[in-house]
Design an enzyme around this catalytic site. Structure first.
Site, PDB file in Angstrom:
ATOM      1  N   SER A 187       0.956  -1.163  -0.026  1.00 55.57           N
ATOM      2  CA  SER A 187       0.009  -0.020   0.074  1.00 55.57           C
ATOM      3  C   SER A 187       0.903   1.166   0.060  1.00 55.57           C
ATOM      4  O   SER A 187       0.409   2.471  -0.169  1.00 55.57           O
ATOM      5  CB  SER A 187      -0.975   0.073   1.337  1.00 55.57           C
ATOM      6  N   LYS A 240       1.009   4.309   7.236  1.00 57.03           N
ATOM      7  CA  LYS A 240       0.413   5.048   6.217  1.00 57.03           C
ATOM      8  C   LYS A 240       0.833   6.503   6.580  1.00 57.03           C
ATOM      9  O   LYS A 240       1.365   6.928   7.451  1.00 57.03           O
ATOM     10  CB  LYS A 240      -1.257   4.954   6.765  1.00 57.03           C
TER      11      LYS A 240
END
Length: 183
Positions: free
Chosen positions: A113, A150
């Site tokens: 990701s 993230k």
């Protein structure tokens, strides 16, 4: 290989002793010292450990302008998700990093990701614990006992955990979603 013979003699060990340690014949070891047989990388690594010297020293390579890098050991805390959140497990492993490197621990990345930020599956990320993170910074975020890597965007009512891969949806975290820690 003259350097191998010199290093062995300096250690005070005989060819027979070294051959026994390596679980090879004395003749095989002797052929390494005389240069009749090339030593493979596994043999070089084993000899390097036995004699506590570098492979370059075993090969007789002279290194110019070298200096020792002072290192610190940082705990390796399992894996961190770059995809779906996972539980970070602490194990007993450590990673060497240059002294002065500003990190408290390191973890390996599992998932894709964060690939557009140059963070790929299997990479190691070094993490510095801090009380807060600035908007837009990449951080390790723990929600309850699960952690993910993230980009963090903070809003008055929630936090957005944004991937760096368009295939992944942002994660919205509201204050009542549990205990949140940002590193």
């Amino acid at each position: 290989m003259e350097s191998l013979k010199r290093i062995r003699k300096k250690s005070g060990k005989s060819q027979e002793e070294i051959a026994q340690i390596l679980n090879i014949t004395q003749g095989a070891y002797s052929s390494w010292e005389t240069g009749r047989t090339q030593i493979d990388i596994n043999g070089l690594k084993a000899l390097s450990k036995i004699f506590d010297v570098s492979i370059d020293e075993l090969l007789g390579n002279k290194l110019i302008n070298t200096f020792a890098i002072k290192a610190q050991k940082l705990p390796l805390l399992g894996e961190i998700a770059a995809g779906e959140s996972i539980v970070m497990n602490e194990d007993e492993s450590y990673v060497d990093a240059e002294n002065g490197f500003k990190a408290d621990f390191c973890t390996s990345v599992k998932g894709n990701s964060m690939i557009n930020a140059g963070i790929h599956d299997g990479d190691f990320v070094f993490i510095r614990e801090q009380p807060d993170v600035n908007n837009g910074e990449i951080a390790a975020v723990a929600i309850n006992d699960e952690a993910t890597l993230k980009r963090v965007f903070k809003y008055p009512t929630h936090i957005v955990l944004q991937s760096e891969n368009p295939k992944f949806q942002p994660i919205l975290v509201f204050a009542n979603d549990g205990k949140i820690s940002v590193f």
